[in-house]
Design an enzyme around this catalytic site. Structure first.
Site, PDB file in Angstrom:
ATOM      1  N   LEU A 190     -24.623  32.620 -42.807  1.00 26.80           N
ATOM      2  CA  LEU A 190     -25.749  33.448 -43.603  1.00 26.80           C
ATOM      3  C   LEU A 190     -26.918  32.540 -43.554  1.00 26.80           C
ATOM      4  O   LEU A 190     -27.075  31.512 -43.886  1.00 26.80           O
ATOM      5  CB  LEU A 190     -25.322  33.292 -45.300  1.00 26.80           C
ATOM      6  N   GLY A 191     -27.801  33.269 -42.671  1.00 25.60           N
ATOM      7  CA  GLY A 191     -28.939  32.576 -42.331  1.00 25.60           C
ATOM      8  C   GLY A 191     -29.153  31.978 -41.209  1.00 25.60           C
ATOM      9  O   GLY A 191     -28.075  31.338 -40.656  1.00 25.60           O
ATOM     10  N   LYS A 232     -31.946  16.159 -54.919  1.00 30.86           N
ATOM     11  CA  LYS A 232     -30.752  15.421 -54.163  1.00 30.86           C
ATOM     12  C   LYS A 232     -30.312  14.500 -55.141  1.00 30.86           C
ATOM     13  O   LYS A 232     -29.093  13.821 -55.304  1.00 30.86           O
ATOM     14  CB  LYS A 232     -31.495  14.827 -52.986  1.00 30.86           C
ATOM     15  N   ASP A 248     -37.716  18.275 -54.185  1.00 25.53           N
ATOM     16  CA  ASP A 248     -36.705  18.351 -53.390  1.00 25.53           C
ATOM     17  C   ASP A 248     -35.869  17.011 -53.440  1.00 25.53           C
ATOM     18  O   ASP A 248     -34.535  17.062 -53.574  1.00 25.53           O
ATOM     19  CB  ASP A 248     -37.449  18.371 -51.888  1.00 25.53           C
TER      20      ASP A 248
END
EC number: 1.1.1.3
Lengths: 458, 458
Positions: free
Chosen positions: A35-36, A232, A228
């Site tokens: 997907l993608g 993580k 971001d």
């Protein structure tokens, strides 16, 4: 190609062994939906073709890509990576195909991939994703779906690309107790901070340079504001401490306020400013765990620390565990090929399990430690202010610290134009107490300006 | 303690899923036999007790130590780590017990542990070992026995203790193509070389210091002659290149001839001498793999290379893979606790598989590349010699290289007492050709002495 290698593998899974869903026999193809097809998706497809024979040997059967789902089919049809592969804008039908065993999610975003991943897991497909935002926001729901179906959910590529830190926390340190994880997990901000440190340029100029060279996106917010890295940090803390930590639990402060002067002052004190994701297990005096915390903020790192030397857009993760001691992992934390390497490693694992049975160790939040708010955690501050240059000002300001029970580890006063530069480094104290002191200092008659407040790696 | 964590794990293995042998149900104890109770064995037993609740949650059932086999029972009975645990000198009977599911081999040596490990595997017990010499010598036979029985053979602790490089090659890079592995995998020799570099002391003094501090054993041969590193190189090459590489395939040269002058000369040229284990995949001009090579020798590493900064007894492994790029792993490569961390990580994996089914990816030498002899491989030499200080000697000696088709990358001549010091650095050329040149130089009338020959990281 035959699979009767010198290594006989007598245990097949053909009778049905991947959770509640049918497994595959040795030599049978494992069907994959991708997907993608952005940078990472394209690289995954390219490497799947290039490495196909090797992957088949390592898995025990060939990977067959059943289809690639994209938003705009016309844009991708005819590109070499999808030669002979169906390209569709109907991700749901692709996932639902009976001959799809594993779904690789490389779309990005949260809501739409969340629906697709849940649908895949519920249909008994294992899922490999590189989507840190999705995992950091919805690990609970996704893990539950994977566990209910008895299938795999892999996301090594979600943190630091090919640096195998998720696998290390999942497996290698499974017999140890992780105490602390601190890492440079965002290449864009490390590039910017390193450029500032190397050339003396301003934040704005370094960001422009990063954009020009393709290290920063057109809208750099997620990187430079630390979002971001915070995703993580949530994933690392969850894995490392066996406790559910989500994106919303992570204190997050980016690098947009860091000035060339801050960088220069750090260098003069033999330190380097890095944007660190810090995950720590908090213990009381008797060594009992009282909770965990995860946070992202600019941090002064001593130049002797291995993290200080991590330059350009490299990532590095430093792990401290009770028995293993200090470990560091270093490498490319982003980019199409390194991220694809991590995706393929996961895909080999998921495909092996389809054929040979078994499941990868899932996220397992059994420890369920309280997630402690950042304000309660001990930190250390490096405060740079401009103060009136009058007799007694230092004693006066020092009292602000001592009255709050905070002791100082270093004080430096320098002449400047209109007043004096005063640099104060505290010992460890509760974050909210330190923040309270900064608020008081900001309102102090003798303080002209708080130039910067940067935490030390406590 | 209950195993109904927030994470339901519906797939039990109670019906029989570990290879051809019965598996365990969720919550059932997994029985472990520990062979050997030296530094690592003692630490493993201590941590198994300390972490027992955590390990049980991660595995899905508790670990129960059925017994500890030692050579001399009297020496160990009564020590706290074996409280309530049977201590025996009859390892065979312990292994054979029906309630032993996993055998942890920590004896050391080759022949006796080989017999025990084979016996355990053939009886359907999974095996965790830290024994690099055993694995490097007999991986074929051991893997075959594990595969025939469908059980696990784990040996993360055999290479660089808690640095999870075996797991990384086994799993994380399973979707990539490893090109090169170069590592500092012996802490004793790194301590000695680092002490020589830091203090200027001689090899003999540094070895004495290492012995005094417990970094070197009474008989340091296996470390200083490179044999320990060679075993690890064989394991890394086998895992990384999916090709059986044994100890006997590894060229091995230790550090005993390295002098304080060599170290000093390296520093002057901005390099550091490290004992590296180097594993490389050899490719022809078209990029096709022609073979693999593994070797251990002192190596000049540029100071900018991450391996150059690895000090004291630390280990570090640098891996280059096609998609992942350059990765480095750093940490304690030896010691009771770090080695025990790796053993416990493996033990959790093996125990999970007993309960949840599945097998860890085994060593899989399907690629079966030719192992190329070191003489055929390209290397680079740094040659330091004392030559007669007469006109034309440089031209004369340079001809020795050009006649063999070897070109030079640097030449430095310095006055010395009786003659001149001549330092020559070659470009890459076949090892045996370079060796032939050194032999010629040694017999050359104008060469008074070959002071040292050290390879560069080619």
């Amino acid at each position: 190609m035959t699979f009767s290698s010198p290594q006989p593998t007598p245990v097949s899974n053909a009778e049905g062994r991947n959770g509640n869903y049918p497994g595959k026999g040795i030599g049978e193809p494992v069907g994959v939906a991708v997907l993608g097809k952005g940078t990472v998706g394209t690289e995954v497809l390219r490497l799947l073709a290039e490495f196909s024979d090797n992957l088949a040997q390592r898995i025990g059967g060939p990977i067959e890509v059943r289809g690639v789902a994209v938003a705009n089919v016309d844009k991708h049809v005819g590109s070499p990576e999808v030669a002979g592969i169906e390209v569709t804008d109907d991700a749901r039908s692709l996932i639902a195909r009976e001959d799809v065993d594993i779904v690789v999610e490389l779309i990005g975003g949260i809501d739409y991939p969340r629906e697709l991943v849940l649908e895949a897991l519920k249909a008994g497909k294992s899922v490999v994703t590189a989507n840190k935002a999705l995992v950091a926001a919805h690990a609970d729901e996704l893990s539950e779906a994977a566990n209910d179906a008895g299938v795999d959910l892999y996301y090594e590529a979600a943190v630091a690309a090919a640096i195998p830190v998720v696998g290390m926390l999942r497996r290698s340190l499974a017999g140890d107790q992780v105490q602390r994880i601190s890492g440079i997990v965002n290449g864009t901000t490390n590039f910017i901070l390193d450029a500032m440190a190397t050339t003396g340029m301003s934040y704005a100029d370094a960001l422009a340079e990063a954009t020009r060279l393709g290290y920063a996106e057109a809208d750099p917010t997620a990187d430079v504001e630390g979002h971001d890295a915070a995703s993580k940090a949530a994933i690392l803390a969850s894995m490392g401490f066996h406790t559910r930590v989500t994106y919303d639990d992570v204190y997050c402060e980016g690098i947009t306020k860091i000035t060339a002067e801050d960088i220069d002052a750090a260098r003069q004190s033999n330190q380097t400013i890095k944007l660190l994701a810090i995950c720590e297990r908090l213990v009381d005096a008797s060594g009992e765990t009282t909770g965990v915390n995860a946070r992202v903020h600019p941090t002064l790192v001593p130049n002797e620390h291995p993290l200080a030397t991590v330059d350009k857009s490299y990532n590095a993760i430093f792990v401290e565990a009770e028995a293993a001691g200090r470990l560091m992992f270093y490498g490319n934390g982003a980019g199409g090929a390194p991220t694809a390497s991590a995706v393929l490693g996961d895909l080999v694992g998921a495909a092996r399990n389809k054929i040979h049975g078994g499941r990868a160790p899932a996220e397992n939040p059994y420890a369920n430690y309280p997630v402690v708010a950042f304000g309660e955690v001990d930190t250390r501050y490096h405060i740079n202010m401009t103060v009136n240059d009058r007799i007694g000002v230092l004693a006066d300001l020092a009292r602000t610290f001592s009255e709050s029970g905070v002791s100082l580890s270093a004080v430096r006063q320098e002449e400047s134009g209109d007043g004096a530069h005063l640099i104060v480094v505290t010992h460890a104290a509760q974050e909210k107490r330190l923040q309270g002191i900064v608020d008081k200092l900001a309102g102090h008659a003798d303080v002209q300006a708080i130039n910067s407040v940067i935490r030390l790696d406590a």
